[in-house]
Design a protein around this motif. Structure first.
Motif: not given
Length: 125
Positions: A68, A71, A75, A92, A96
């Motif tokens: 996370e 991620s 971003e 990504r 996931t």
């Protein structure tokens, strides 16, 4: 699926992306942090299949939290113009999928097959 191997592959992919970011003239200032989070994900999931019960659950949560974090850095890199969506997409996607595997969620059915929850609406009974 071997979650330990997948987490190691994820860590390698993050390391490759960080190397790419460092080779660009405009260097992403959080590249080192992204690399550290990717490595933490791989290390937390190391030998996950050999653990049981609470130890396995704890390590899976650690790995998921590190994914996370990666991620989040991705971003930031995309929104600030250091990476394009396309450049970030593979990492990504891997993250996931790995988070779902760590949570014990079953993978989605292939697109050409109906989901067990939603039978093919075109089929006759």
């Amino acid at each position: 699926m071997n979650r330990s191997n997948d987490a190691f592959d994820f860590a390698i992919r993050v390391a490759e992306l960080v190397r790419y970011l460092r080779e660009k003239p405009e260097r992403f200032p959080l590249a080192a942090e992204m690399l550290a989070a990717g490595v933490r994900a791989g290390m937390a999931a190391r030998d996950l299949e050999d653990l049981a019960g609470a130890a396995q659950a704890s390590r899976a949560r650690e790995a998921a939290a590190a994914i996370e974090e990666v991620s989040y850095y991705l971003e930031m890199a995309v929104r600030s113009g250091y990476l394009t969506e396309l450049e970030a997409a593979r990492v990504r996607q891997m993250g996931t999928g790995l988070q779902e595997a760590l949570a014990g969620e079953p993978p989605p059915p292939p697109a050409d097959q109906p989901s067990p929850d939603r039978p093919d609406q075109g089929a006759s009974s």
